[in-house]
Design an enzyme around this catalytic site. Structure first.
Site, PDB file in Angstrom:
ATOM      1  CE  LYS A   1      -0.638  -4.810  -3.436  1.00  0.00           C
ATOM      2  NZ  LYS A   1      -0.728  -3.502  -2.436  1.00  0.00           N
TER       3      LYS A   1
ATOM      4  CD  GLU B   1     -11.390  -1.761  -7.918  1.00  0.00           C
ATOM      5  OE1 GLU B   1     -10.509  -1.010  -8.446  1.00  0.00           O
ATOM      6  OE2 GLU B   1     -11.273  -1.785  -6.788  1.00  0.00           O
ATOM      7  CG  ASP B   2      -6.899   0.276  -8.885  1.00  0.00           C
ATOM      8  OD1 ASP B   2      -7.882  -0.322  -8.188  1.00  0.00           O
ATOM      9  OD2 ASP B   2      -6.641   0.994  -8.315  1.00  0.00           O
TER      10      ASP B   2
ATOM     11  CE  LYS C   1     -10.234  10.540  -6.327  1.00  0.00           C
ATOM     12  NZ  LYS C   1      -9.364  11.331  -5.683  1.00  0.00           N
TER      13      LYS C   1
ATOM     14  CG  PHE D   1       1.568   1.173  -1.309  1.00  0.00           C
ATOM     15  CD1 PHE D   1       0.221   0.886  -0.891  1.00  0.00           C
ATOM     16  CD2 PHE D   1       1.858   2.624  -2.028  1.00  0.00           C
ATOM     17  CE1 PHE D   1      -0.912   1.705  -1.326  1.00  0.00           C
ATOM     18  CE2 PHE D   1       0.751   3.436  -2.327  1.00  0.00           C
ATOM     19  CZ  PHE D   1      -0.568   3.067  -1.889  1.00  0.00           C
TER      20      PHE D   1
ATOM     21  CG  ASP E   1      -4.581  -4.916  -1.006  1.00  0.00           C
ATOM     22  OD1 ASP E   1      -3.768  -5.722  -0.787  1.00  0.00           O
ATOM     23  OD2 ASP E   1      -4.583  -3.993  -0.202  1.00  0.00           O
TER      24      ASP E   1
ATOM     25  NE  ARG F   1      -5.756   9.079  -8.299  1.00  0.00           N
ATOM     26  CZ  ARG F   1      -6.086   7.977  -7.447  1.00  0.00           C
ATOM     27  NH1 ARG F   1      -6.206   6.962  -7.700  1.00  0.00           N
ATOM     28  NH2 ARG F   1      -6.771   8.527  -6.444  1.00  0.00           N
TER      29      ARG F   1
END
Ligand code: IMP
Ligand code: MG
Length: 174
Positions: free
Chosen positions: A132, A99-100, A43, A153, A103, A166
């Site tokens: 990241k 993608e957001d 999401k 985070f 990581d 979100r």
């Protein structure tokens, strides 16, 4: 549960939108009038994919898949769960994964391998709003990203804590 008053601003809405416009300019330049199939990873990438798409000028096919790797934790499990990965025939297509955040890199690697194994795309590129880099466990890099971020985070603009936050227009850290 995250208290919105305890969130610290990290990337401002205006900065995000400006970064997305610059990325869109690059993509418009690279793909020109060629059709692109955008694969948005739900999401988290929903906000980014929508705002990016609004700035893209080529014929665009928007597809959505759903993966999860975090569960309700604040650290990536390293195991990618393909919740819904139904895709159309991508043979011969220019595929752009959206993608957001990258990581550990497990999700990106899983998806690139999945598409490469199942299709002969004309091109396959990975684009992420955030990178990241310091947390990488897998040797993979985004072809395009807007912002490199520290090991914090982050929530907001699609990024969640237990599916909350979100909807924030900026990005915050806890
Ligand atoms: P990776 O597989 O470890 O690279 O993790 C990728 C996924 O973990 C991303 O698609 C995000 O959904 C999630 N994720 C990674 N870092 C964060 C964060 O700081 N906040 C919220 N979600 C994150
Ligand atoms: Mg994600």
């Amino acid at each position: 549960m995250a208290n919105i008053n305890e969130l610290k601003p990290y990337i401002d809405e205006i900065v995000i939108q400006d970064g997305i416009k610059k990325l869109a300019d690059r993509l418009n330049d690279i793909y020109k009038d060629e059709e692109v199939c955008m694969v948005c990873v739900l999401k988290g990438a929903v906000m980014f994919a929508v705002d990016l798409a609004k700035n893209l000028k080529m014929p665009l096919d928007m597809q959505f898949i759903r993966l999860s790797s975090y569960g309700s934790n604040q650290t990536s499990s390293g195991k990618v769960n393909a919740v819904d990965i139904k895709l159309p025939d991508l043979n011969g297509k220019n595929v752009l994964i959206v993608e957001d955040i990258i990581d550990t890199g497990h999700t990106a690697k899983f998806l690139m391998d999945f598409i490469n194994y199942n299709f002969h795309a004309k091109s396959l590129k990975f684009c992420s709003l955030l990178d990241k880099k310091v947390r990488r466990e897998v040797d993979i890099d985004a072809d395009f990203y807007c912002f490199e971020v520290e090991d914090k985070f982050l929530v907001g603009y699609g990024l969640d804590l237990d599916d909350m936050c979100r909807n924030l227009t900026g990005i915050y850290y806890l």
